[in-house]
Design a protein around this motif. Sequence first.
Motif, PDB file in Angstrom:
ATOM      1  N   GLU A  45       6.763   5.146   2.049  1.00 12.31           N
ATOM      2  CA  GLU A  45       5.727   6.157   2.565  1.00 12.31           C
ATOM      3  C   GLU A  45       4.761   5.518   3.319  1.00 12.31           C
ATOM      4  O   GLU A  45       4.187   5.992   4.501  1.00 12.31           O
ATOM      5  CB  GLU A  45       5.172   6.951   1.515  1.00 12.31           C
ATOM      6  CG  GLU A  45       4.529   8.289   2.185  1.00 12.31           C
ATOM      7  CD  GLU A  45       3.261   8.225   1.671  1.00 12.31           C
ATOM      8  OE1 GLU A  45       2.259   8.908   2.357  1.00 12.31           O
ATOM      9  OE2 GLU A  45       2.832   7.615   0.666  1.00 12.31           O
ATOM     10  N   GLN A  46       4.251   4.254   2.822  1.00 10.68           N
ATOM     11  CA  GLN A  46       3.078   3.535   3.803  1.00 10.68           C
ATOM     12  C   GLN A  46       3.659   3.046   5.048  1.00 10.68           C
ATOM     13  O   GLN A  46       3.078   3.223   6.070  1.00 10.68           O
ATOM     14  CB  GLN A  46       2.817   2.187   2.788  1.00 10.68           C
ATOM     15  CG  GLN A  46       1.818   2.405   1.705  1.00 10.68           C
ATOM     16  CD  GLN A  46       2.467   3.205   0.486  1.00 10.68           C
ATOM     17  OE1 GLN A  46       3.733   3.407   0.451  1.00 10.68           O
ATOM     18  NE2 GLN A  46       1.767   3.484  -0.343  1.00 10.68           N
ATOM     19  N   GLU A  55       2.722  -4.800  -2.821  1.00  6.23           N
ATOM     20  CA  GLU A  55       3.393  -4.593  -1.622  1.00  6.23           C
ATOM     21  C   GLU A  55       2.751  -3.532  -0.650  1.00  6.23           C
ATOM     22  O   GLU A  55       2.839  -3.484   0.515  1.00  6.23           O
ATOM     23  CB  GLU A  55       4.725  -4.308  -1.756  1.00  6.23           C
ATOM     24  CG  GLU A  55       5.801  -5.478  -2.446  1.00  6.23           C
ATOM     25  CD  GLU A  55       5.526  -5.527  -3.942  1.00  6.23           C
ATOM     26  OE1 GLU A  55       4.770  -4.529  -4.560  1.00  6.23           O
ATOM     27  OE2 GLU A  55       5.858  -6.437  -4.460  1.00  6.23           O
ATOM     28  N   GLN A  56       2.536  -2.248  -1.251  1.00  9.92           N
ATOM     29  CA  GLN A  56       1.998  -1.118  -0.663  1.00  9.92           C
ATOM     30  C   GLN A  56       0.651  -1.571   0.100  1.00  9.92           C
ATOM     31  O   GLN A  56       0.413  -1.280   1.294  1.00  9.92           O
ATOM     32  CB  GLN A  56       1.573  -0.086  -1.431  1.00  9.92           C
ATOM     33  CG  GLN A  56       3.083   0.479  -2.267  1.00  9.92           C
ATOM     34  CD  GLN A  56       2.557   1.490  -3.303  1.00  9.92           C
ATOM     35  OE1 GLN A  56       1.629   1.823  -3.620  1.00  9.92           O
ATOM     36  NE2 GLN A  56       3.824   2.241  -3.613  1.00  9.92           N
ATOM     37  N   GLY A 106      -0.387  -2.061   4.233  1.00 10.22           N
ATOM     38  CA  GLY A 106      -1.699  -1.560   5.050  1.00 10.22           C
ATOM     39  C   GLY A 106      -2.532  -2.358   5.670  1.00 10.22           C
ATOM     40  O   GLY A 106      -3.138  -2.566   6.608  1.00 10.22           O
ATOM     41  N   ASN A 112       4.074   6.394   7.382  1.00  9.19           N
ATOM     42  CA  ASN A 112       2.882   7.113   7.696  1.00  9.19           C
ATOM     43  C   ASN A 112       2.078   6.032   8.499  1.00  9.19           C
ATOM     44  O   ASN A 112       1.154   6.390   9.329  1.00  9.19           O
ATOM     45  CB  ASN A 112       2.108   7.749   6.609  1.00  9.19           C
ATOM     46  CG  ASN A 112       2.545   9.040   6.435  1.00  9.19           C
ATOM     47  OD1 ASN A 112       2.923  10.087   7.338  1.00  9.19           O
ATOM     48  ND2 ASN A 112       2.769   9.484   5.007  1.00  9.19           N
ATOM     49  N   THR A 113       1.970   4.927   8.120  1.00 11.14           N
ATOM     50  CA  THR A 113       0.872   4.044   8.646  1.00 11.14           C
ATOM     51  C   THR A 113       1.394   2.896   9.188  1.00 11.14           C
ATOM     52  O   THR A 113       0.450   1.922   9.973  1.00 11.14           O
ATOM     53  CB  THR A 113      -0.122   3.350   7.287  1.00 11.14           C
ATOM     54  OG1 THR A 113      -0.374   4.526   6.238  1.00 11.14           O
ATOM     55  CG2 THR A 113      -1.159   2.523   7.721  1.00 11.14           C
TER      56      THR A 113
END
Lengths: 310, 274
Positions: free
Chosen positions: A88-89, A56-57, A61, A92-93
Amino acid sequence: MVEKAATRDAYGKVLVELGKENPNIVVLDADLSGSTRTGWFAKEFPERFFNAGIAEQNMIGLAAGLAVSGKIAFASSFAMFATGRCWEQIRNTVGYPRLNVKIVASHAGVTVGEDGATHQAVEDIALMRSCYNLRVIVPADAEETKMVIRQVAASEGPFYVRLSRSATPAFYAPGKCDFRLGKGSIIREGQDAAIVACGIMVYEADKACDLLAREGISARLINMASVWPIDKDLLAETAKKFGKIVTCEEHSVIGGLGSAVAESVAAECPCQIKILGVSKPCQSGSPDELMKYHGLTAEDIARAVKQIVA
Amino acid sequence: MRSMANDVKELADIARKIRRLIIEMLAEAGSGHPGGSLSAADIIAALYFSKMRHNPRDPQWLERDRFILSKGHAAPALYAALMLSGYLDENTKLTLRKTGSPLQGHPDMRKVSGVEISTGSLGQGISVAVGMALAAKMDKLNSRIYCLTGDGECQEGQVWEAAMAAAHYKLDNLTVITDRNHLQIDGDTEQVMAIEPLADKWRAFGFEALEIDGHDISQILAALDRADTIKGKPVYILANTVKGKGVSFMENKVNYHGVAPTREEAVKALAELA
């Protein structure tokens, strides 16, 4: 018998429609495309569907990379993994860079049922609401989901949309939903108290209003599908008029709709607020049993309203 | 923009200027990451001033090649390249890490033109690079996506999720480069959490893996050119480097991973880089 439909089914259908209308729509999933219904899009548009596998992370991205390249990227999984594992992904992204990524997660809340605590996301609203630039929408039924997904696709920037596994009662008649981002919707008017609900709890709260009416109590019911940004003006007016608010959500009492309402009301026009939600540990069971266990039925809501108006 | 400086000597000189800017920026900032910025300078010089097709006057040019600094803490090296190639005003160099500056401690795409994606949290830039490579394929663009990772960064699980996806989708428009400077904050990578055999790992994940001296401009250019010829799979370049390269007292010193030079050290370093 009330007609039932799952919000995830509505999502799957509207994604296919959007795919036909807009070649820039791409969809990602993490090995749950059958369950989230993104598989319907995958079947129609295999060249615009990307399965990230059970990763999933990385999916988040990939969605960010596609979005920054001009695509409108829908990324789906179960709410637990899409938000918890990837917080967190997303922060931040997706959030900070304000990318055109739409995280649409199914299987939120306790009505996931038998799969149990590991799969029952009751923290996702809190997690997503705290991410800068993320907007958080919890549609009440399939009809509202269709409208929300269309608006989310048309609005630049990141969103989190929370959907359910179970078929839930159709609340809105076709074409009758008036969802607007950042706005609450008054479903019924009343005199004694106000109920603010989102997701499948709107239906329960509406039933609670019927129960209360039999006892001579009338409540204003607000569908706050747009949990973030929240409708501060409507909440301030409601707090001023009623002075008593009950909030209902299929989510932890910490950080979700109740918290958002309390934060807003505390700043604008403080009043008494009772937050109904999940405050006990999650466990396996049938959705109906679990709604009773967590105190999220129409009867529970009616009881809370009676307490607050007493 | 093609080939601002093809000549190896000229690129070495640009790398020297990048290193000078890194030292100037970090000394003024008083914090930051000199070691991993200096080790990446030659690779970044070769990309921005020879290999990549890009246009500072049209940063959003659709067909440009893209550079993703997945090891976002080497931000000063990226900022220096963006200054020298004309994306970023060199006068900003004394604002690094200061309140209100576009030069955030880690690169922010909404604040600096030419930064393709915000990075800083390790393991995430490479996923975005894979997403960009997917988009370039979808849109049938000739763009090539270059992603620079740290070696310590390869301890992040997400790096391997991204690697798996890049090979699965046969992204032969993607080149991942690792700045193999051997040191991370807590020490030698092999002491902290061993990553070797690194090139073999990438090969096993489906990449064509090349190994070079990451300070030899000719080798860097040759590997980048070779990557263009490989079809049907992504390319990995293991670039062996020296942490703190170019400043004698910083070389191979773990302390300079995340400690900026003092003013006195900066004077000494700039003398070496004159």
